[in-house]
Design a protein around this motif. Structure first.
Motif, PDB file in Angstrom:
ATOM      1  N   TRP B  53       0.834  -1.215   0.000  1.00 43.30           N
ATOM      2  CA  TRP B  53       0.000   0.000   0.000  1.00 43.30           C
ATOM      3  C   TRP B  53       0.856   1.246   0.000  1.00 43.30           C
ATOM      4  CZ3 TRP B  53      -0.587   3.971   3.592  1.00 43.30           C
ATOM      5  CH2 TRP B  53      -1.690   4.807   3.388  1.00 43.30           C
ATOM      6  N   PHE B  54       1.929   1.222   0.794  1.00 45.56           N
ATOM      7  CA  PHE B  54       2.790   2.399   0.900  1.00 45.56           C
ATOM      8  C   PHE B  54       3.426   2.721  -0.450  1.00 45.56           C
ATOM      9  CE2 PHE B  54       5.054   5.455   3.245  1.00 45.56           C
ATOM     10  CZ  PHE B  54       6.358   5.479   2.795  1.00 45.56           C
ATOM     11  N   ILE B  55       3.923   1.656  -1.107  1.00 45.33           N
ATOM     12  CA  ILE B  55       4.548   1.893  -2.406  1.00 45.33           C
ATOM     13  C   ILE B  55       3.527   2.440  -3.392  1.00 45.33           C
ATOM     14  CG2 ILE B  55       5.683   0.772  -4.348  1.00 45.33           C
ATOM     15  CD1 ILE B  55       6.975  -1.108  -2.359  1.00 45.33           C
ATOM     16  N   SER B  56       2.340   1.855  -3.366  1.00 43.94           N
ATOM     17  CA  SER B  56       1.347   2.324  -4.337  1.00 43.94           C
ATOM     18  C   SER B  56       0.920   3.749  -4.036  1.00 43.94           C
ATOM     19  CB  SER B  56       0.138   1.390  -4.336  1.00 43.94           C
ATOM     20  OG  SER B  56      -0.415   1.331  -3.030  1.00 43.94           O
ATOM     21  N   VAL B  57       0.905   4.135  -2.778  1.00 45.26           N
ATOM     22  CA  VAL B  57       0.558   5.529  -2.467  1.00 45.26           C
ATOM     23  C   VAL B  57       1.655   6.474  -2.941  1.00 45.26           C
ATOM     24  CG1 VAL B  57       0.406   7.155  -0.540  1.00 45.26           C
ATOM     25  CG2 VAL B  57      -1.032   5.165  -0.574  1.00 45.26           C
ATOM     26  N   GLN B  58       2.907   6.061  -2.777  1.00 46.59           N
ATOM     27  CA  GLN B  58       3.997   6.952  -3.188  1.00 46.59           C
ATOM     28  C   GLN B  58       3.974   7.196  -4.682  1.00 46.59           C
ATOM     29  OE1 GLN B  58       5.934   8.629  -1.150  1.00 46.59           O
ATOM     30  NE2 GLN B  58       4.869   7.630   0.530  1.00 46.59           N
ATOM     31  N   ILE B  59       3.614   6.164  -5.463  1.00 49.54           N
ATOM     32  CA  ILE B  59       3.651   6.384  -6.902  1.00 49.54           C
ATOM     33  C   ILE B  59       2.335   6.918  -7.429  1.00 49.54           C
ATOM     34  CG2 ILE B  59       5.403   4.664  -7.318  1.00 49.54           C
ATOM     35  CD1 ILE B  59       3.325   2.705  -8.096  1.00 49.54           C
ATOM     36  N   SER B  60       1.393   7.132  -6.543  1.00 51.50           N
ATOM     37  CA  SER B  60       0.107   7.619  -7.036  1.00 51.50           C
ATOM     38  C   SER B  60       0.077   9.137  -6.989  1.00 51.50           C
ATOM     39  CB  SER B  60      -1.016   7.068  -6.175  1.00 51.50           C
ATOM     40  OG  SER B  60      -1.037   7.795  -4.956  1.00 51.50           O
ATOM     41  N   ASN B  61      -1.007   9.664  -7.442  1.00 50.27           N
ATOM     42  CA  ASN B  61      -1.221  11.105  -7.435  1.00 50.27           C
ATOM     43  C   ASN B  61      -1.811  11.498  -6.073  1.00 50.27           C
ATOM     44  OD1 ASN B  61      -1.916  13.712  -7.860  1.00 50.27           O
ATOM     45  ND2 ASN B  61      -3.595  13.278  -9.274  1.00 50.27           N
ATOM     46  N   LYS B  62      -1.012  12.210  -5.279  1.00 54.88           N
ATOM     47  CA  LYS B  62      -1.447  12.444  -3.907  1.00 54.88           C
ATOM     48  C   LYS B  62      -2.582  13.441  -3.799  1.00 54.88           C
ATOM     49  CE  LYS B  62       2.379  10.836  -1.312  1.00 54.88           C
ATOM     50  NZ  LYS B  62       3.780  11.106  -1.494  1.00 54.88           N
ATOM     51  N   ASP B  63      -2.828  14.189  -4.835  1.00 52.90           N
ATOM     52  CA  ASP B  63      -3.855  15.220  -4.717  1.00 52.90           C
ATOM     53  C   ASP B  63      -5.231  14.747  -5.108  1.00 52.90           C
ATOM     54  OD1 ASP B  63      -1.446  17.570  -5.891  1.00 52.90           O
ATOM     55  OD2 ASP B  63      -2.102  17.128  -3.842  1.00 52.90           O
ATOM     56  N   SER B  64      -5.318  13.618  -5.751  1.00 49.06           N
ATOM     57  CA  SER B  64      -6.623  13.170  -6.218  1.00 49.06           C
ATOM     58  C   SER B  64      -7.304  12.375  -5.124  1.00 49.06           C
ATOM     59  CB  SER B  64      -6.428  12.310  -7.466  1.00 49.06           C
ATOM     60  OG  SER B  64      -7.483  11.405  -7.587  1.00 49.06           O
ATOM     61  N   ALA B  65      -8.399  12.895  -4.633  1.00 51.30           N
ATOM     62  CA  ALA B  65      -9.081  12.230  -3.514  1.00 51.30           C
ATOM     63  C   ALA B  65      -9.656  10.897  -3.945  1.00 51.30           C
ATOM     64  CB  ALA B  65     -10.184  13.129  -2.969  1.00 51.30           C
ATOM     65  N   ALA B  66     -10.178  10.850  -5.168  1.00 54.10           N
ATOM     66  CA  ALA B  66     -10.796   9.608  -5.623  1.00 54.10           C
ATOM     67  C   ALA B  66      -9.755   8.500  -5.711  1.00 54.10           C
ATOM     68  CB  ALA B  66     -11.455   9.823  -6.984  1.00 54.10           C
ATOM     69  N   GLN B  67      -8.574   8.881  -6.200  1.00 53.15           N
ATOM     70  CA  GLN B  67      -7.528   7.875  -6.311  1.00 53.15           C
ATOM     71  C   GLN B  67      -7.097   7.384  -4.937  1.00 53.15           C
ATOM     72  OE1 GLN B  67      -3.532   8.583  -7.964  1.00 53.15           O
ATOM     73  NE2 GLN B  67      -4.486   8.147  -9.941  1.00 53.15           N
ATOM     74  N   GLN B  68      -7.003   8.293  -3.981  1.00 59.42           N
ATOM     75  CA  GLN B  68      -6.596   7.881  -2.645  1.00 59.42           C
ATOM     76  C   GLN B  68      -7.644   6.976  -2.019  1.00 59.42           C
ATOM     77  OE1 GLN B  68      -3.589   8.487  -1.394  1.00 59.42           O
ATOM     78  NE2 GLN B  68      -3.171   9.505  -3.325  1.00 59.42           N
ATOM     79  N   LYS B  69      -8.915   7.316  -2.234  1.00 61.16           N
ATOM     80  CA  LYS B  69      -9.975   6.468  -1.687  1.00 61.16           C
ATOM     81  C   LYS B  69      -9.902   5.090  -2.331  1.00 61.16           C
ATOM     82  CE  LYS B  69     -14.052   5.729   0.285  1.00 61.16           C
ATOM     83  NZ  LYS B  69     -15.405   6.197   0.202  1.00 61.16           N
ATOM     84  N   GLY B  70      -9.683   5.086  -3.636  1.00 56.25           N
ATOM     85  CA  GLY B  70      -9.577   3.805  -4.326  1.00 56.25           C
ATOM     86  C   GLY B  70      -8.415   2.979  -3.808  1.00 56.25           C
ATOM     87  N   LEU B  71      -7.316   3.672  -3.561  1.00 55.29           N
ATOM     88  CA  LEU B  71      -6.149   2.975  -3.024  1.00 55.29           C
ATOM     89  C   LEU B  71      -6.446   2.394  -1.650  1.00 55.29           C
ATOM     90  CD1 LEU B  71      -2.973   5.003  -3.874  1.00 55.29           C
ATOM     91  CD2 LEU B  71      -3.508   2.659  -4.460  1.00 55.29           C
ATOM     92  N   LEU B  72      -7.217   3.134  -0.863  1.00 54.03           N
ATOM     93  CA  LEU B  72      -7.550   2.649   0.475  1.00 54.03           C
ATOM     94  C   LEU B  72      -8.380   1.373   0.372  1.00 54.03           C
ATOM     95  CD1 LEU B  72      -6.863   3.691   3.270  1.00 54.03           C
ATOM     96  CD2 LEU B  72      -9.055   4.852   3.315  1.00 54.03           C
ATOM     97  N   VAL B  73      -9.361   1.371  -0.526  1.00 56.89           N
ATOM     98  CA  VAL B  73     -10.193   0.176  -0.708  1.00 56.89           C
ATOM     99  C   VAL B  73      -9.333  -1.002  -1.158  1.00 56.89           C
ATOM    100  CG1 VAL B  73     -12.114  -0.798  -2.014  1.00 56.89           C
ATOM    101  CG2 VAL B  73     -12.197   1.574  -1.265  1.00 56.89           C
ATOM    102  N   PHE B  74      -8.465  -0.681  -2.116  1.00 57.20           N
ATOM    103  CA  PHE B  74      -7.551  -1.721  -2.591  1.00 57.20           C
ATOM    104  C   PHE B  74      -6.701  -2.248  -1.440  1.00 57.20           C
ATOM    105  CE2 PHE B  74      -4.297  -3.882  -4.769  1.00 57.20           C
ATOM    106  CZ  PHE B  74      -3.075  -3.360  -4.388  1.00 57.20           C
ATOM    107  N   GLY B  75      -6.233  -1.325  -0.601  1.00 54.09           N
ATOM    108  CA  GLY B  75      -5.410  -1.738   0.519  1.00 54.09           C
ATOM    109  C   GLY B  75      -6.153  -2.631   1.488  1.00 54.09           C
ATOM    110  N   VAL B  76      -7.405  -2.276   1.767  1.00 52.08           N
ATOM    111  CA  VAL B  76      -8.203  -3.078   2.697  1.00 52.08           C
ATOM    112  C   VAL B  76      -8.396  -4.491   2.147  1.00 52.08           C
ATOM    113  CG1 VAL B  76     -10.522  -3.340   3.640  1.00 52.08           C
ATOM    114  CG2 VAL B  76      -9.371  -1.152   3.800  1.00 52.08           C
ATOM    115  N   VAL B  77      -8.779  -4.573   0.875  1.00 54.11           N
ATOM    116  CA  VAL B  77      -9.039  -5.888   0.282  1.00 54.11           C
ATOM    117  C   VAL B  77      -7.756  -6.725   0.286  1.00 54.11           C
ATOM    118  CG1 VAL B  77      -9.683  -7.045  -1.849  1.00 54.11           C
ATOM    119  CG2 VAL B  77     -10.960  -5.048  -1.082  1.00 54.11           C
ATOM    120  N   LEU B  78      -6.665  -6.075  -0.108  1.00 57.55           N
ATOM    121  CA  LEU B  78      -5.391  -6.785  -0.133  1.00 57.55           C
ATOM    122  C   LEU B  78      -5.021  -7.300   1.247  1.00 57.55           C
ATOM    123  CD1 LEU B  78      -2.798  -7.475  -1.767  1.00 57.55           C
ATOM    124  CD2 LEU B  78      -1.889  -5.326  -0.918  1.00 57.55           C
TER     125      LEU B  78
END
Lengths: 690, 258
Positions: B53-78
């Motif tokens: 999750w940490f790696i995916s957050v670092q390479i993601s776009n930190k300003d996009s709320a939708a992307q961060q929310k999506g990453l969180l869901v992905f993180g939970v499922v993972l």
């Protein structure tokens, strides 16, 4: 704050709470949901002397109180008597912060957790001074031995508007805040949660504030100095420090500073002024009329006398002395007198011919100056003032009746020897300064105003009316000094203070010290000390010279000294000998077509001398002769606001928790004792294992 | 909020777990060892999941709320999938260890049965999961303030504590059902455990509507509890025997030592 790792992919609510509010997933902890930290908080701190402790104190873990915004004195009743959720933390406008409120709040201190004072951006219309009405009454020259009729302000009450608030003791914290975003948040929180609608009681959760300003020292100076010296642990914890800084002094003819004690043949006219000031709150001390007006006039006079004392040196030397710590029982001047008595200073008390002190001179209405002298020791021909003021717009007179000296450093010299001298003030009897030692004694009070739309550099050069008036005073001071030093009266016309200089100095100390002129006068390692705000003249406890002291020293060096050409930095700082002169390296200005500043070496007689009360050198912490003021140490000063839940809800949570624990203990015990029965299948053999 | 809230929430969150530990595990050193090992396995799964999750957050776009929310869901499922994978790995490890212990020891019976191991490992997972859920919240609950100045719900601490209690108990039940399913090769039981774990985790996205997340969680907790009871060898008949205090007669009748 908690690390981000606990935000990651997990089940419980925490991570997803944050996802609702975040635009970026950072370190967003639970603490940020609870508390709003206040940015600008100025406390009132605890000071101690030989007999008392003054100032404010909070609990070690901060004082928590339900917010209450006080609009008028009638609302005090809610705080002190009828409010249902004590203790309260009261937010006051500064105008309500009068002694009457404080008395009432002090008496109800079990229900008052603290006070936050919102200071307005403009000065109040009515004058008020938190200082005592008779400043420094115990350490001046007017004691019962000297003249009982004049002791304790029997003749004139110098500071009639004084409420003595700065010298009261409070057992709750009092903080000052500005009118900014934080204050808006506080008011909004109060409106949303604490406002009782139409007589009903406000419901929990209520908005509350916590203030931390725990002071380590208690009782008095002797106790805290004793506790400083306890050696039980490897790192002894200090609880207080004596107030100290440095005096700045210079002479028109250089004095050999390594040969201390009496100097044969030297007759010195001492020109004294005060540097420091204070207010009720810590580290706010603009001191415009109380201190700055006096020493700026003396600085300008020193500058005006530079040429005359070089070309036609008068028979006597002139010693300019700027004393620090005078607000707190004459720390600087008592130290200088003590040094002189112990032959620890460049001259001796016998070398002093007379004293001229410049007191509060910034407000002189109708352009009148008054010369105060001591009626007990006065001789016939003390100071010749008439010719000094001729031809100027200022009239100089004596009060005309037998009046003691106002609080001034000269009194400490009189305690040692009956030296003739005068104190120049702008008040005939009581102070005209209605904000004496207050945080409102600032540039606005002296009517220093600039036309709008000026850049800071243009403001620096603009000559205000206050500067013009102060220049007249400086010229009078310079000419009087010249005559007093025995100079020829024919040269008086050429001694004039420079209004450009005066306005620049006033701008630098009262409006912003980070200006281009000050930057040229100081070395590069002091540039970070310059700020965009008025200078703070509180004496403080540092072992090193404070920022205003160094600024005054470099200014004095620039105004009375000369440039030593062709000297590099190493020579200036390390090689040239400081016996007769002091050599200071300043960074100078950048030439027009480059950005590198060209520094130079300044030779002058401006030096520093330690201003620490002799009581601390003599270890007489209960001394009645010398200042014994110390300032307590503290760990944290901060404030924050949050919501508090009702006591019942908290107890309910605890009750539910204990209930859950007991129930689960009971159930588990029952189930484990009957586990064989509960978890057997009934038909399998006893040693089946899987 | 204060010490009382701190202790209240601690007891709510960890009360059942402490009770279970005290009465069933603390006296048996072997169970303690397997409990701690189970906690460690959960910790490793969390480490792996958070690394991804940490790696995916670092390479993601930190300003996009939708992307961060999506990453969180992905993180939970993972994280859920990784936890269950590590539960399976622990099961395999325990099986191998048990065989090894059996060949080494002189007794004929295993010192600890797989059922007990299932319970202990599930509780170990639960302890560690509960600790990571709630300890930082408890630390902040000691101060004088409560949540709400920015408009959040006041019941944050209480609902976090109840959720943690549910999670700990759920981990224990999942452990029992999971190991039972693996033993009896009932893969649909394993799939049901994974599915219910996913459902409970995703329910927490409902917060701050705590009713929406807590009530279904407790329903699932109850259902899982019943299933685990049956998987552990319980039955309605046994329950009735215990409740009507006829167990002594039953034992005597069957000559079984207590």
């Amino acid at each position: 704050s908690r690390p981000a790792i606990s935000v990651t992919a997990r089940d419980p609510p925490v991570g997803h709470e944050r996802s609702r509010r975040l635009t970026s997933v950072g370190c967003n902890s639970v603490e940020k949901k609870i508390y709003v930290n206040l940015n600008y908080t100025v406390p009132c701190v605890r000071l101690l002397n030989a007999t008392h402790q003054i100032g404010c104190q909070s609990h070690l873990s901060g004082n928590v109180g339900v917010l209450h915004v006080l609009e008028s004195e009638e609302n005090l009743d809610w705080v002190l008597h009828s409010g249902l959720t004590p203790p309260y933390l009261v937010i006051l406008e500064s105008s309500l912060f009068t002694r009457y409120s404080e008395h009432t709040l002090k008496n109800g201190s079990s229900r008052v957790a603290g006070v936050a004072v919102v200071t307005p951006n403009a000065n109040p219309s009515q004058g008020t001074s938190p200082h005592t009405s008779c400043p420094n009454e115990n350490t001046g020259v007017y004691t019962e031995n000297y003249d009982p009729t004049m002791a304790r302000c029997n003749v004139t009450v110098w500071n009639p508007l004084g409420t003595g608030l700065s010298y009261e003791e409070f057992d709750f914290p009092i903080f000052a805040m500005k009118e900014d975003n934080d204050t808006q948040v506080i008011r909004q929180c109060y409106m949303d949660h604490n406002r009782a609608g139409n007589g009903s009681t406000p419901q929990y959760p209520l908005c509350a504030m916590q203030l931390y300003s725990h002071m380590s020292a208690v009782t008095d100076t002797a106790t805290c100095m004793r506790r400083n010296n306890i050696n039980f642990s490897l790192s002894p914890e200090m609880v207080c420090d004596p107030l100290s800084d440095f005096n700045v002094w210079a002479s028109t003819r250089p004095l050999n500073n390594t040969a201390k004690g009496h100097k044969e043949g030297e007759s010195v006219v001492l020109a004294a002024a005060r540097l420091d000031s204070r207010s009720f709150f810590f580290d706010i001390a603009p001191g415009a009329e109380s201190g700055v007006s006096g020493f700026v006039a003396l600085l300008a006079a020193a500058h005006a006398l530079r040429n005359a004392t070089q070309e036609a040196p008068p028979p006597r030397n002139i010693l300019y002395a700027f004393f620090h710590g005078e607000t707190f029982d004459y720390i600087g001047s008592s130290r200088m007198v003590y040094d002189m008595e112990k032959n620890n200073f460049a001259v001796d008390l016998d070398n002093i011919h007379s004293v001229l002190e410049v007191g509060q001179v910034g407000l002189h209405a109708e352009s009148r100056l008054w010369l105060h002298s001591d009626p007990v020791s006065r001789k016939n021909s003390s100071v010749n003032e008439e010719s000094a003021a001729s031809g100027l717009n200022v009239s100089v007179e004596e009060p005309g009746f037998s009046q003691p000296l106002p609080p001034s450093s000269f009194q400490r010299f009189l305690r040692a020897r009956p030296i003739p001298g005068v104190v120049i003030e702008d008040h005939r009897s009581a102070f005209t300064n209605s904000f004496y030692e207050s945080m409102y004694d600032n540039a606005e009070y002296l009517n220093i105003s600039y036309p709008p739309d000026l850049t800071p550099d243009e403001q620096l050069e603009y000559v205000t009316d206050t500067a013009k008036a102060l220049t007249e005073v400086a010229t009078v001071v310079a000419r009087t000094l010249y005559i007093q030093a025995g100079g020829a009266e024919s040269r008086l016309g050429s001694i004039n203070a420079d209004p450009q200089m005066v306005t620049r100095i006033l701008y630098g100390f009262l409006v912003r010290s980070n200006n281009s002129w000050f930057q040229q006068l100081i070395p590069s390692d002091l540039v970070s000390h310059l700020t965009d705000r008025p200078t703070n003249f509180y004496v403080g406890v540092a072992q090193q010279p404070g920022k205003p002291t160094l600024l005054v020293q470099y200014l004095l060096a620039n105004l009375t000294g000369i440039v030593v050409s062709d000297t590099c930095f190493n020579n200036c700082v390390f090689v040239l000998l400081p016996q007769m002169y002091s050599y200071l390296w300043v960074q100078g200005a950048a030439p027009p077509n480059s950005t590198e500043r060209v520094g130079f070496c300044m030779r002058s007689a401006a030096r520093l001398s330690k201003a620490l009360s002799p009581a601390f050198d003599l270890h007489e912490y209960t001394s009645k002769d010398y200042s014994t003021w110390t300032e307590s140490r503290w760990k944290t000063i901060k404030g924050r606001i949050f919501l508090v839940a009702s006591h019942e809800l908290e107890m309910l949570t605890l009750g539910v928790g204990v209930g859950v624990l007991l129930t689960s203990l009971m159930l588990t015990y029952i189930m484990s004792s009957k586990a064989d029965i509960l978890f057997s299948s009934g038909r399998e053999p006893a040693n089946a294992t899987y | 909020m204060t010490a009382s809230v701190f202790f209240g929430c601690t007891f709510i969150a960890f009360g059942p777990a402490i009770a279970l530990f005290l009465f069933t595990i603390a006296r048996e050193p072997l169970r303690v060892i397997f409990l701690i090992a189970g906690a460690f396995f959960w910790l490793v799964s969390l480490l792996l999941a958070s690394l991804v999750w940490f790696i995916s957050v670092q390479i993601s776009n930190k300003d996009s709320a939708a992307q961060q929310k999506g990453l969180l869901v992905f993180g939970v499922v993972l994280s859920v999938l990784l936890q269950e994978a590590f539960r399976f790995a622990y099961y395999k490890l325990l099986k191998k260890a048990n065989e090894g212990l059996l060949t080494l020891s002189q007794e004929e019976t295993m010192p600890i049965s797989i059922r007990q191991l299932a319970y202990v490992s599930g509780l170990g997972f639960g302890f560690m999961s509960g600790a990571f859920s709630v300890v930082n919240i408890l630390a902040d609950s000691v101060g004088p303030g409560t949540i709400g100045i920015h408009g959040d719900s006041q019941h944050y601490f209480l609902s976090s504590a109840f959720m943690t209690m549910a999670i700990i108990l759920l981990h224990m039940f999942w452990g029992v059902v999971f190991f039972d399913g693996c033993e009896k090769q009932r893969w649909w039981a394993v799939a049901a455990v994974v599915a219910s774990h996913l459902i409970v985790s995703c329910l927490t996205f409902q917060n701050p509507e705590y009713v929406g997340s807590l009530v279904p969680t407790y329903v699932i907790l109850f259902l899982m509890g019943v299933w685990a009871f049956y998987a552990a060898g319980g039955s309605l008949r046994n329950l009735k025997l215990c409740l009507t205090c006829k167990d002594k007669d039953f034992l005597l009748a069957n000559h079984r030592p207590r």
